[in-house]
Design a protein around this motif. Structure first.
Motif, PDB file in Angstrom:
ATOM      1  N   MET A 140       0.725  -1.105   0.157  1.00 13.42           N
ATOM      2  CA  MET A 140      -0.161   0.154   0.117  1.00 13.42           C
ATOM      3  C   MET A 140       0.574   0.901  -0.153  1.00 13.42           C
ATOM      4  N   SER A 141       0.706   1.778  -1.263  1.00 14.41           N
ATOM      5  CA  SER A 141       1.810   3.462  -0.895  1.00 14.41           C
ATOM      6  C   SER A 141       0.638   3.922  -0.908  1.00 14.41           C
ATOM      7  N   LEU A 142       0.835   5.767  -0.171  1.00 17.76           N
ATOM      8  CA  LEU A 142       0.726   6.896  -0.389  1.00 17.76           C
ATOM      9  C   LEU A 142       0.170   7.547  -1.528  1.00 17.76           C
ATOM     10  N   GLY A 143      -0.914   8.224  -1.500  1.00 14.71           N
ATOM     11  CA  GLY A 143      -0.817   8.822  -2.798  1.00 14.71           C
ATOM     12  C   GLY A 143      -1.040  10.057  -2.096  1.00 14.71           C
ATOM     13  N   ILE A 144      -0.708  10.867  -3.806  1.00 13.13           N
ATOM     14  CA  ILE A 144      -1.203  12.542  -3.148  1.00 13.13           C
ATOM     15  C   ILE A 144      -1.774  12.868  -2.820  1.00 13.13           C
ATOM     16  N   VAL A 156      -0.577  19.166   5.888  1.00 12.48           N
ATOM     17  CA  VAL A 156      -2.026  19.934   6.042  1.00 12.48           C
ATOM     18  C   VAL A 156      -1.579  19.690   7.951  1.00 12.48           C
ATOM     19  N   VAL A 157      -1.559  18.118   8.972  1.00 14.13           N
ATOM     20  CA  VAL A 157      -1.632  18.160   9.746  1.00 14.13           C
ATOM     21  C   VAL A 157      -1.154  18.029  10.399  1.00 14.13           C
ATOM     22  N   VAL A 158       0.589  17.603   9.676  1.00 11.33           N
ATOM     23  CA  VAL A 158       1.467  18.147   9.992  1.00 11.33           C
ATOM     24  C   VAL A 158       2.172  20.072  10.350  1.00 11.33           C
ATOM     25  N   GLU A 189      -3.129  11.617  -0.132  1.00  9.13           N
ATOM     26  CA  GLU A 189      -2.583  10.882   1.193  1.00  9.13           C
ATOM     27  C   GLU A 189      -1.526  11.858   1.586  1.00  9.13           C
ATOM     28  N   MET A 190      -0.940  12.124   1.299  1.00  6.29           N
ATOM     29  CA  MET A 190       0.591  13.338   1.513  1.00  6.29           C
ATOM     30  C   MET A 190       0.156  14.545   1.482  1.00  6.29           C
ATOM     31  N   LEU A 191      -0.635  15.292   0.654  1.00 10.06           N
ATOM     32  CA  LEU A 191      -1.089  16.305   1.210  1.00 10.06           C
ATOM     33  C   LEU A 191      -1.615  16.769   2.160  1.00 10.06           C
ATOM     34  N   ALA A 192      -2.628  15.391   2.788  1.00 11.86           N
ATOM     35  CA  ALA A 192      -3.494  15.809   4.290  1.00 11.86           C
ATOM     36  C   ALA A 192      -2.488  15.582   5.088  1.00 11.86           C
TER      37      ALA A 192
END
Length: 76
Positions: free
Chosen positions: A1-5, A13-15, A7-10
């Motif tokens: 399972m890889s992270l999509g764009i 934003v959380v960080v 998921e990385m953007l979300a």
């Protein structure tokens, strides 16, 4: 399972919300230093590590050395 764009953007934003934009460079630098230290310690794991403090001398030996030094010192 890889992270999509998305998921990385979300995640980004959380960080940013947690740490704030001003502290991100400091946090990133601290993480990078931690990773470097971890890698260095993993590489040096096979090498023997010297003790942090030399072993304490025997009090009797210290007293004998002091007596010998006092005896060799010229009297005034």
């Amino acid at each position: 399972m890889s992270l999509g764009i998305w998921e990385m953007l979300a995640l980004l934003v959380v960080v940013v919300l947690i740490f704030g934009a001003g502290k991100l460079p400091k946090v990133a630098g601290d993480v990078a230093q931690g990773i470097k230290a971890f890698k260095r310690n993993m590489k040096d794991e096979d090498e023997p590590v010297a003790p942090a403090h030399p072993p304490a001398k025997d009090p009797v030996l210290l007293t004998a050395e002091k007596v010998a030094a006092d005896r060799d010192r010229p009297q005034v």
